[in-house]
Design an enzyme around this catalytic site. Sequence first.
Site, PDB file in Angstrom:
ATOM      1  N   THR A  39     -55.927 -27.438  36.027  1.00  0.00           N
ATOM      2  CA  THR A  39     -57.200 -26.723  36.211  1.00  0.00           C
ATOM      3  C   THR A  39     -58.280 -27.359  35.341  1.00  0.00           C
ATOM      4  O   THR A  39     -59.405 -27.593  35.797  1.00  0.00           O
ATOM      5  CB  THR A  39     -57.043 -25.217  35.897  1.00  0.00           C
ATOM      6  OG1 THR A  39     -55.914 -24.712  36.607  1.00  0.00           O
ATOM      7  CG2 THR A  39     -58.267 -24.437  36.325  1.00  0.00           C
ATOM      8  N   LYS A  85     -52.584 -12.418  45.576  1.00  0.00           N
ATOM      9  CA  LYS A  85     -52.651 -12.216  44.126  1.00  0.00           C
ATOM     10  C   LYS A  85     -51.747 -11.045  43.791  1.00  0.00           C
ATOM     11  O   LYS A  85     -51.533 -10.153  44.624  1.00  0.00           O
ATOM     12  CB  LYS A  85     -54.084 -11.890  43.693  1.00  0.00           C
ATOM     13  CG  LYS A  85     -54.372 -12.231  42.242  1.00  0.00           C
ATOM     14  CD  LYS A  85     -54.545 -13.722  42.058  1.00  0.00           C
ATOM     15  CE  LYS A  85     -54.957 -14.090  40.658  1.00  0.00           C
ATOM     16  NZ  LYS A  85     -55.260 -15.507  40.530  1.00  0.00           N
ATOM     17  N   SER A 112     -50.630 -27.139  42.308  1.00  0.00           N
ATOM     18  CA  SER A 112     -49.555 -26.244  42.768  1.00  0.00           C
ATOM     19  C   SER A 112     -49.099 -26.654  44.169  1.00  0.00           C
ATOM     20  O   SER A 112     -47.907 -26.639  44.481  1.00  0.00           O
ATOM     21  CB  SER A 112     -50.039 -24.795  42.805  1.00  0.00           C
ATOM     22  OG  SER A 112     -49.835 -24.179  41.550  1.00  0.00           O
ATOM     23  N   LYS A 166     -60.769 -20.234  48.294  1.00  0.00           N
ATOM     24  CA  LYS A 166     -60.557 -21.379  47.397  1.00  0.00           C
ATOM     25  C   LYS A 166     -59.607 -22.416  48.007  1.00  0.00           C
ATOM     26  O   LYS A 166     -59.885 -23.616  47.975  1.00  0.00           O
ATOM     27  CB  LYS A 166     -59.989 -20.890  46.058  1.00  0.00           C
ATOM     28  CG  LYS A 166     -59.871 -21.992  45.008  1.00  0.00           C
ATOM     29  CD  LYS A 166     -59.174 -21.528  43.750  1.00  0.00           C
ATOM     30  CE  LYS A 166     -59.996 -20.517  42.994  1.00  0.00           C
ATOM     31  NZ  LYS A 166     -59.346 -20.141  41.719  1.00  0.00           N
ATOM     32  N   ASN A 172     -55.514 -22.171  28.115  1.00  0.00           N
ATOM     33  CA  ASN A 172     -55.023 -23.371  28.808  1.00  0.00           C
ATOM     34  C   ASN A 172     -56.167 -24.165  29.438  1.00  0.00           C
ATOM     35  O   ASN A 172     -56.308 -25.370  29.226  1.00  0.00           O
ATOM     36  CB  ASN A 172     -54.009 -22.958  29.887  1.00  0.00           C
ATOM     37  CG  ASN A 172     -53.576 -24.143  30.742  1.00  0.00           C
ATOM     38  OD1 ASN A 172     -54.261 -24.521  31.679  1.00  0.00           O
ATOM     39  ND2 ASN A 172     -52.467 -24.742  30.396  1.00  0.00           N
ATOM     40  N   LYS A 213     -50.977 -17.808  48.824  1.00  0.00           N
ATOM     41  CA  LYS A 213     -50.776 -18.443  47.521  1.00  0.00           C
ATOM     42  C   LYS A 213     -51.603 -17.717  46.487  1.00  0.00           C
ATOM     43  O   LYS A 213     -52.765 -17.406  46.735  1.00  0.00           O
ATOM     44  CB  LYS A 213     -51.260 -19.908  47.630  1.00  0.00           C
ATOM     45  CG  LYS A 213     -51.013 -20.722  46.377  1.00  0.00           C
ATOM     46  CD  LYS A 213     -49.692 -21.410  46.446  1.00  0.00           C
ATOM     47  CE  LYS A 213     -49.258 -22.018  45.137  1.00  0.00           C
ATOM     48  NZ  LYS A 213     -48.701 -21.062  44.186  1.00  0.00           N
TER      49      LYS A 213
END
Length: 411
Positions: free
Chosen positions: A185, A102, A344, A90, A216, A66
Amino acid sequence: MNALVATNRNFKLAARLLGLDSKLEKSLLIPFREIKVECTIPKDDGTLASFVGFRVQHDNARGPMKGGIRYHPEVDPDEVNALAQLMTWKTAVANIPYGGAKGGIGCNPGDLSISELERLTRVFTQKIHDLIGVHTDVPAPDMGTGPQTMAWILDEYSKFHGYSPAVVTGKPTDLGGSLGRDAATGRGVLFGTEALLNEYGKTISGQRFVIQGFGNVGSWAAQLINENGGKIVAVSDITGAIKNSKGLDIPRLLKHAKENKGVKGFNGGDSIDPNSILVEDCDILVPAALGGVINRENANDIKAKFIIEAANHPTDPEADEILSKKGVVILPDIYANSGGVTVSYFEWVQNIQGFMWDEEKVNSELKTYMTKGFKDVKEMCRTHNCDLRMGAFTLGVNRVARATVLRGWEA
């Protein structure tokens, strides 16, 4: 210090605390797969342009990989590698069933038209469609990308594999995106800060905050902290920085930033040098912009008692040591900004089940995960007599190591 060196250093310290054997340590560090593709597209004027795209898939011991896809001129394989590895730890700290990945394309999205960006995204998806998937690797937005980018990836991927909304997260809600994802987040930053302050008998209310970065994450964190009684005394973004020791009017500032594409020119505070934002007087500093901003040059001048790492890797290891000696408590990025990937995960679950949740359920589940995550990190701090960063790293690395051994993958 570059992000990959710093991340590897933290991993090695955690591996030592856990007493991992050297073969297992090495296998956890090596990425599962690194992909580099050429993406050539016709531009609007008929000329051809070529871009390089990357996807680093770091680890899948605990589930599908992810991680975000960023469009930025300086997408660099080392940085993508570091961020993929950070995603592995994470997701393990958040205790969601994912590994880390990533990706990105070396381009300046501001120089490309919407149709050029669409063509570039579709070509990139064509090159990697057989390497991503609902149960393999699930991309998400990052710097320079957003819900529209995810919609194009979903559509292009579905041409090869049938309609698959769970292949990406951070989608528009009309295509199966989750309610609450936009604020996730920033909301996670709020819940993490509450959990940390609770340890010290404090609450958000009455604390003075400085927020570096008003995109954001920073703008949502500001709004939610403000709603919970926190006083935001200074903020900055790429356009400038402003402060008001009595507290900024956040609803007005949000409206100004939206209308003027930044905080510059806001009349509810004094304009200050953006470089001084990190050393402004406050109780809690929230770096929510780029990595490496807190370093040995400015660490001694930081006045905050707490630092909440809303950005990825904002603090260099040298700064960590200086701040630790000063008694500054740092809530590390791999826990503090995990609200986005947690929601997510909720989006992915909703897509697989074909059953969408209301926003209240999303926010309540996020609070449960963030609160439990903090308790788990603190438990590791007590076990290994270490700070919160090492507590989070040992927690994440230990979970991945256990999954690796249970699957019989250790070298």
